[in-house]
Every structure is written in C-alpha cells, then in structure tokens.
Design an enzyme around this catalytic site. Structure first.
Site, PDB file in Angstrom:
ATOM      1  N   ASP A 132      -0.066   9.790  -2.177  1.00  0.00           N
ATOM      2  CA  ASP A 132      -0.419   8.470  -2.688  1.00  0.00           C
ATOM      3  C   ASP A 132      -1.044   8.636  -4.062  1.00  0.00           C
ATOM      4  O   ASP A 132      -1.747   9.620  -4.327  1.00  0.00           O
ATOM      5  CB  ASP A 132      -1.406   7.749  -1.764  1.00  0.00           C
ATOM      6  CG  ASP A 132      -1.606   6.297  -2.181  1.00  0.00           C
ATOM      7  OD1 ASP A 132      -0.775   5.466  -1.777  1.00  0.00           O
ATOM      8  OD2 ASP A 132      -2.562   5.998  -2.921  1.00  0.00           O
ATOM      9  N   HIS A 184      -7.213   1.646  -1.167  1.00  0.00           N
ATOM     10  CA  HIS A 184      -6.693   1.748  -2.527  1.00  0.00           C
ATOM     11  C   HIS A 184      -7.340   2.916  -3.287  1.00  0.00           C
ATOM     12  O   HIS A 184      -7.441   2.880  -4.512  1.00  0.00           O
ATOM     13  CB  HIS A 184      -6.861   0.443  -3.306  1.00  0.00           C
ATOM     14  CG  HIS A 184      -5.992  -0.670  -2.805  1.00  0.00           C
ATOM     15  ND1 HIS A 184      -4.617  -0.683  -2.945  1.00  0.00           N
ATOM     16  CD2 HIS A 184      -6.299  -1.806  -2.117  1.00  0.00           C
ATOM     17  CE1 HIS A 184      -4.127  -1.774  -2.391  1.00  0.00           C
ATOM     18  NE2 HIS A 184      -5.120  -2.465  -1.885  1.00  0.00           N
ATOM     19  N   ASP A 211      -5.657   6.535   1.285  1.00  0.00           N
ATOM     20  CA  ASP A 211      -4.362   5.939   1.617  1.00  0.00           C
ATOM     21  C   ASP A 211      -3.349   6.997   2.029  1.00  0.00           C
ATOM     22  O   ASP A 211      -2.467   6.724   2.855  1.00  0.00           O
ATOM     23  CB  ASP A 211      -3.838   5.127   0.428  1.00  0.00           C
ATOM     24  CG  ASP A 211      -4.649   3.850   0.209  1.00  0.00           C
ATOM     25  OD1 ASP A 211      -5.587   3.603   0.990  1.00  0.00           O
ATOM     26  OD2 ASP A 211      -4.344   3.100  -0.734  1.00  0.00           O
TER      27      ASP A 211
END
Length: 936
Positions: free
Chosen positions: A8, A142, A147
């Site tokens: 991510d 976030h 994540d």
C-alpha cells in the site's frame, strides 16, 4: 508455497505522472503466516495538499527529512523479491511503483476484484468497509503499513471463503478462467490446490466439457393463485384505519416511541376516500408526515377486503427498499390479518437461467464475463430472487456482460420459460409472486414500460399509488426516449460477427454438426451475405456520423470551442433548412439503405433456423431470439433516426449531442408532452390513482403539476409537515450580493460568504449548485482557507461517488459538502452534521436544453408558466435536505438576491414552510448563523 506481499502507498494525489509517493507499507506473508514488514515515509519533493494531510495525518514536517523514492527502491525490490503483490485497487499502487522500473514482472492480485467475486452482495468495497464486513479488527487508517496489514488480513479472509466454496463451484471458477487472464486466476488455483491437497506443478487443467449442476434454488412451492377481485366492493372504514395511528392505537401499543401526527391521519383519510369513491387524488405531504404508512394502510386494507391488487410505484431504489424491507414488514407485524406484498422489477434485473447456462457451456469470451460468471457461481446458490440488485456490478464491462445473461431478451417469454424453467426462472417466479400479491411495489420506469406496452408488463391492476410523484413526468419522458451513439451502433454490428465470431459465428458453430450438409451450406451462404452487408453498413455508419459531426461543428458559434461538456444541437426545421443538412440526408439515405438488408437477412436467418426444429441445434431458440432482437434493434434505430433526419413527428423532440473533446456523437428523440399518454393509460383506465410527494405545489396550488400530468380531474390535498419550522429553521437571504448575471461579482460574494459562514459554523454545511463549473470554481476558492481552519471540503469534482461523499461528510467532525443536481434531493443527513444549507443560485433549468426549450415553446409566457414552476419544485426539494427530524435545527442561506429583487422571487419564498426569515448583508451572516444553530 507461494509468497505474497501486501502493498500500500500514500501519495500527494491520484495522477502517477504528476503526483508522488509519501509513504510505502508492505507485509510479506504466505497462506500460513506473516514473514515480515517494511514501511517508510518518503519526501515527495513537493507540497502535500491539505486534503491529503487531513486524510492521512502525514504532514510536510513529518517527511521533510525522510528519504527520496530512489533511495528506498533497492530495499523495496529486495523485500518483495518474486512474491505475488497483493493490494486493494492494487493497480493504483503499482502505477506509481512501476514508473521507477521495479516490480514490473511480479504477478499481482487485487483484493477489490476478489472481494467482488467472493462477497458479491457487499454494498461497499472500500478497504475499511470490507474489513468491517469480514470481522477484521485492524483499522484501515489511510496510513500505508496499516492498510497493507488490513489488505493482508482481507486476503486471508477471502482465501478462507474460497476454500469454503463447494468444490465443484471452485473448480468451475478455475476452469472458466484458464484461457483468459482476468485477475483472479492465481488466487482460485491456489485455493483449489489447497482444497484438493494435490501437488500440481504448472497450471491446473479442468475439463471445459464439465458443467456443474444447477445453481438455481430448487423449485419452490407454487405461489398462491392470482388475485381475483370481488364483484361488490367493500368500503374502507376510515375511522377504524385512523385509529391505528392515533393515540392509544395499534402503532403506539407496538412502538411506545411512536409519534401521533395529525397530518398522517389526514393523508390516510384522503387516500381511503379516493379508494372508496374511485377517484384520483394528488397529495402533497410535507417532510416528516410518514406518508408511506399514510397510503399503505388504506391500500393494504382495500386490497385484502376486495381481493384487489394495488400497485405502488417509486422513483428511487432507496424508497423501494424502505417499503419492502421496513414499512411493509412493520405493517405485517402490526395488522391482525395476513397480506402478501411483492417487489417486481424490469426484465433486465433478473438473470435468465437459460442464457446463463448457454454461456456456461460455451465459456466466457472476455475478462469481464469471467469475473461476472465467477461472481454468479458464488451468488446464485444462495439467492432466492436472482435479482441483480442483490449484488454489485463493477464497471461498464460487467454491466455489459450482465445484459447477455439477463432476461432482457426476445427469447425470454412466459410461454417458453414458464414451461422450461418453471420454478427456477427468477423472472417467472417474480411475476407469479406479483400476480398473487395484494401490494406490488415497482419503480416508475417499469410502470411506464407497462403503459407503453398496453399493460402487458405488470399484472392487471386498477388501483395505483405513485410516490415521489414529482418525478412522474421526467420518468415518463425518459422511459419513452431514444438514444443511439455511434459506438453503440458500431458495437451492435460488430458483435454480430462473421463466419468465425460473434452471433453469426455462434450460429454456424451450433449448426455445423447438427444439420444435414446441404442445409448447412445454405446457412453458411446466408451468413456470408449477412457479414458482407454488415461490413457495408459499418462503412456507411462511420461516414454518416462523420458528416453529422462536421455539421454540428459548423453550427457552433465558436468554431474553435472545445469543451468537456456535451454540446447539444436541437434539430428543428431551421436546422434542417441549413445548406449542410443536405449532406446529412444523403449520408443517412446511404446508411438507411445499407442497414435494411442487414435487418432483413437477420430476420430471414432466424426464420431459417425456426424451420430446423427437428434437429438438435445447441441453444437453438436462444439463437433465434438473439437474431430477431438484433434485427428489431436495427429497425428501431432506423425508424428513430429517419424521423430525426428526414421525417420528424410534431410531438417529438430531436437533438444531437457531441460530448467531450473526442466528439462522441449521439442521436436523441424524446416526447414533447407526456400528459396525454398518462391521461389515456392512467387517469381514464384506472379506478383510483393517488400521486404523492413532499413537493407538488407551486405558488400555493397544484395547477402546474396537474397540467403537466393532464390530471385536471384529480382531487387535491396538501397536508403540512409536523415540524416546527418557525422555531427550527432560519432562512437568510443575502441582500447585498450581485445577481448571478454579474458572474464575477456574484462568484466573489459567494466564495467570501461561504468561507466566512463555514468558519463560523465549524463546517456542518452543504452547498447546492446548479452547474458543475461554478461548484468546481467555488471548491477551489474555499478549500484552502477552510482547510487551514480545520474544515474539510468535499465536492463532486474529486471523483468520489455520491455515496462515498455523503458517508465522509456524515462522519467528519467539521466538513463542508458541495454538490450539484443529484444532491438537491434524496440526501438524508439528520442531526448536527448538516446544520447549514446554502443555495448558490435559484435552480432554473438550462434554457438551451432541447427538452426544456421545446416544452417552453408550448407556453405563451414560458418563463412564468414553465421555468419558474419547475425551478420552485427543485428549490423546495433542495430546502428539504436540511430539517429531517423534529430535533434538527439549522439555517438555509440563499445567495441569490433575485428572490427579493424580482417579481417572481416571492413565489420561491412563499413556497417554503413558515420559517423565521431574515434579509441582510453578507457581513452579518456568519455571526447570526452560528448564534441560531447554537439556539441563542
């Protein structure tokens, strides 16, 4: 054992060519355990937008001494190695990473795509929503490593779900994905290996000849017999019905918190009277009335007492769901008798078992079909309805694939499917249930399809309730309109194929070994002729649309104008009189002549197949149905386009749209006036029709809506809202802002006024606009000042869906939401999250819109008699977004001084409930609004 890395990243924006990575997080794992983690902040070498800082919590101070991307790439590449990369919408992450020439050869798996298959009924597919749905405790924050951890956990959850699938379903998913790379092949092969405990090297091979057993629910008990109305009507006892929702009644006994609303009782009585006296009725019921119960109680009692079906039509899915899943079950629990209710949708909403099984046999043709088939293989064994509304279709590709499997097909007829698929055909079962139901819930589109088809779509009914009735004219217009884009026509022709592809190729393939050689030669020759005719038609299609496009460009005032918005050219006699229109007519004549043999040949081919019923041709009737359907579609295009180009009808509106810089062209036809149609099929043919909405009056009466719907003979009732608007709502009209005609002056006043207002109220505001351009300009102007004050600005230009924007706005502590047309109604945000409603301009329709312009020409004073009433209805819908419960309190700010400077302005103000009203300058607004919201 396969190694995976969940990856991510966080970035400064969405464009890999302009934006940069600010954080990377990665988790290495196998199906058994986690083997390592990697994370780092990165200095992007550019400012971090305030929106991104609010979203991620990553500030410029945090990354100022962090390494640059090139410094960490070797370490990241070494960490990932040859592992399969896993991520949520992983294509986004890889678009940034692979720019730096690493990880280009790694396989990847997208948890979004996998979840879409294994959790087909999930309403939302964001990482956080999926984590919550699957019981993952880890938060999606976030932040990259957080994540990545959630993505890894989600992958594990999805893998467990894959392992739990029936073995034949799992094997079939692997089988259908063998020839086409679709994104889930590695995942499901891994699951099948684990499930079968086989040590297999290389790709799995599962026979395409095997098709699993039936996926559809077993045949259910026969539905009750269709209703048959009694000869003598039994009248409703209005007093007894009213008692149910009065103090001490059944509702209060069942729900101690139930609030008695005199307005609801009044509405119930009016609807009951309309049913008893076989009269039509228009009812305006203000927000908070509880109108659905107000009409359902008399409708249900009438239906049961008289064994008479009542149809309830809505405009939105949300209201449909509320009726079927909340209101009607509530009434079933309260009333002391049984009644049946059913939801009936259009054919295209239901899967066709025959068409689905046909595609299972032949195999999918592209990645979209593979993904959708995998999703259906998971969903169908659990579904009782076969209704696509239970699942989520991802993007136009899957929606296109669904059309090839749905019951929206010429071959899906009651006579055919009821005999072949009785008990398992979802459409047939839905129609059976509707025929036996006392209350049938539909949407306006299906209601109007029934009207257009002379009552051949819905079971027979004489009593109708139209909720969200302010949309009835627009829904009728849309249902009777025609649209054809160049890409649509070309795709339809190309999908017919030839000797080895498409529908024609499929026809030949099915006939090759099934019919005598001499018959096959005739079919083959016919297919060749059809293919040649299609090739000719494609050439003339391109030429026709090219000439139409050139004509449209010549009609523009600014020949160099380029816009991302649609350019609309209404085709009226003056346009057809232009010198260049002759070339359009010639091009159409050539295309018309080229399309006719295609349609004729398709019809003849279908007839030829019909004559071969004694042979066992695979998908025989399905092929005939598809050929007939294709021919009819081409004929519809020819008929409508001929009207647009050469032979217009007086009661139709014609226009051409050119959308965007790439000049995508489409042709449009719409009815000029839908009132006579509604009068013929509803007002004259039905015993009682009740039209209701929160917004039906303009200037204090029903005259306008009655004329638009040709409902002059209908009775009328307006029941107020139970809300105390005088105490809860302040309407502030800014009196020193330039009128919208002064674009720059009005825009400056709006930007300054919104900025200061939202600072004073700590956000908690929604601003409604009539144009995307003004909304975008306003968002850009107010975002910086408001975000520096800790207030997040959401707007539709950011690419998020309407649902995502509303969810973000609801949950944010201090936020402002900017929206255009779709936000003027259907938004329900009770409580303090929405305490300020700002209306940038009065919501007049664009006068150059072809439908608006054509209908305006039918009025002597089109502005006062058409434009103003339409704007008032939309204005009232926008106003209704603010106060959603008795506890709500807020301010409506009108940044359009025309409501006090123009003669027609008072009509807008007078259309609102009795609120507290103030007119004043921009400077006084912030303090007064904050004081009002705080109850001071």
């Amino acid at each position: 054992m396969t190694t995976f890395v969940a990856l991510d990243i966080e970035t400064t924006g969405l464009d890999p060519d302009r934006d940069a990575i600010i954080e990377i997080g990665a988790v290495k794992f196998t199906t058994k355990r986690i083997e390592g983690e990697y994370s780092t902040l990165l200095n992007p070498g550019r400012p971090i937008p305030r929106f991104i800082e609010n979203l991620t919590g990553i500030s410029e101070a945090m990354v100022s001494k962090a390494p640059r991307l090139n410094d960490v790439l070797p370490k990241l590449a070494d960490f990932v190695g040859e592992a399969v990369i896993v991520g949520h919408s992983v294509k986004f992450d890889l678009s940034f990473i692979r720019k730096s020439r690493i990880l280009r050869d790694n396989d990847s798996l997208d948890t979004y795509d996998l979840a879409a298959v294994l959790l087909p009924a999930a309403g939302r597919y964001s990482l956080g929503a999926l984590a919550q749905a699957t019981g993952i405790i880890l938060p999606a924050t976030h932040r990259a490593l957080d994540d990545a951890r959630v993505s890894q956990a989600l992958y594990r959850q999805l893998f467990e779900r894959a392992l739990a699938l029936p073995l034949d379903v799992l094997a079939e998913i692997v089988s259908i994905g063998q020839e086409i790379k679709w994104g889930g092949d590695l995942f499901f092969e891994e699951a099948l290996r684990a499930r079968s405990k086989e040590k297999i090297s290389g790709p799995l091979r599962v026979s395409h000849e095997r098709v699993s057993g039936p996926l559809f629910a077993d045949k259910e008990p026969a539905a009750p017999r269709p209703l048959k109305a009694v000869d003598t009507k039994q009248q409703l006892d209005t007093a007894a019905l009213s008692q149910l929702i009065s103090p001490g009644g059944a509702f209060e006994k069942k729900f101690p918190s139930f609030e008695h609303r005199p307005q609801q009782v009044q509405m119930l009585g009016s609807v009951a009277k309309a049913f008893n006296e076989a009269q039509h009725l228009i009812v305006e019921a203000g927000t908070g009335t509880g109108k659905s119960v107000g009409y359902l109680l008399p409708a249900i009692h009438w239906a049961v007492q008289n064994n008479e079906r009542v149809v309830v039509s809505t405009n939105t899915i949300n209201l449909q769901d509320q009726l079927i899943n909340k209101d009607i079950p509530t009434l079933q629990g309260i009333l002391d008798f049984d009644f049946r209710a059913a939801l009936l949708k259009g054919r295209s909403n239901y899967i066709c078992p025959r068409r689905f099984e046909s595609i299972r046999r032949r195999g999918p043709r592209n990645a979209d079909e593979v993904r959708l088939m995998a999703k259906l293989l998971v969903w169908l064994p659990e579904s009782k309805t076969g209704d696509v509304g239970e699942i989520t279709l991802s993007g136009p590709g899957e929606r296109g694939a669904w059309t090839r499997m749905s019951a929206e097909d010429e071959g899906c007829t009651n006579e055919r499917c009821s005999s072949q698929m009785a008990g398992i055909c979802p459409l047939y079962r839905a129609k059976q249930a509707a025929a036996a139901a006392h209350v049938v819930v539909v949407n306006h589109a299906l209601l109007l399809a029934d009207v257009a088809a002379n009552n051949m779509v819905l079971p027979n009914y004489n009593y109708l309730i139209v909720d969200e009735g302010h949309h009835l004219e627009a829904a009728t217009t849309e249902g009777l309109s025609f649209r054809a884009a160049q890409s649509d026509i070309e795709r339809s022709l190309k999908e017919l194929g030839g000797l080895n592809s498409g529908l024609l190729g499929q026809t030949l393939s099915a006939c090759r070994d099934a019919i005598p050689p001499e018959a096959f030669v005739l079919i083959q020759t016919h297919v060749e002729k059809t293919y040649n005719a299609i090739s000719t038609a494609l050439v003339h299609t391109g030429n026709f649309f090219q000439i139409v496009g050139e004509f449209c460009r010549d009609q523009r005032n600014d020949k160099n104008e380029q816009s991302s918005y649609a350019q609309q050219l209404r085709v009226v006699p003056g346009v057809r009189a232009q010198s260049g229109w002759g070339e359009v007519e010639v091009a159409w004549s050539n295309l018309h002549a080229a399309l006719k043999p295609v349609g004729d040949l398709l019809t003849k081919l279908a007839g030829g197949l019909s004559d071969l019923t004694e042979y066992e041709i695979e998908d025989h009737e399905d092929l005939i149905g598809q050929l007939v359907s294709a021919s009819r579609s081409l004929d519809e295009f020819a008929t409508q386009t001929h009207g647009l180009v050469s032979k217009p009808e007086a009661q139709k509106i014609y226009w051409i749209e050119s959308r965007g810089d790439d000049e995508k062209l489409s042709l449009h036809v719409a009815p000029l006036n839908v009132g006579p149609l509604l009068e013929q099929h509803l007002w004259r043919n039905k015993e009682a029709v009740v039209v209701t909405s929160a917004t039906l009056t303009t200037a204090g009466d029903f005259d306008y809506i009655k004329k638009r719907l040709s409902a002059e003979s209908a009775g009328e009732v307006a029941v107020g809202s139970p809300f105390d608007y005088q105490s809860s709502t302040l309407v502030y009209v800014v009196n020193d802002i330039p009128e919208p005609m002064d674009r720059q002056g009005h825009q400056r006043g709006l930007e300054n006024g919104l900025t200061n207002l939202c600072k004073a109220t700590k956000g908690r505001a929604m601003a409604l606009f009539t144009a995307n351009a003004q909304m975008k300009q306003t968002a850009q102007a107010i975002r910086g000042p408001l975000e520096r004050a800790g207030i997040v600005v959401y707007d539709q230009t950011e690419g998020a869906s309407r649902h995502q924007l509303l969810e973000s706005f609801r949950t944010a502590s201090q936020a402002v939401l900017l929206g255009t047309r779709s936000f003027w109604e259907g938004v329900d945000v009770p409580g303090e999250a929405l305490s300020v409603l700002a209306i940038a301009k009065l919501p007049f329709d664009v006068p150059t819109d072809p439908i608006v312009a054509a209908r305006a020409e039918t009025f002597e004073n089109s502005f006062m008699d058409y434009s103003v009433p339409e704007a008032i209805l939309r204005f009232r819908q926008g106003f209704g977004r603010l106060i959603r419960s008795k506890q709500d309190r807020g301010v409506v700010v009108i940044f359009d001084s025309r409501v006090i400077t123009k003669r027609y302005g008072r009509l807008f103000i007078d259309s609102l409930p009795n609120c507290t009203r103030r007119d004043g300058p921009l400077a006084n607004l912030p303090a007064l609004a904050a004081k009002w919201i705080d109850g001071k």
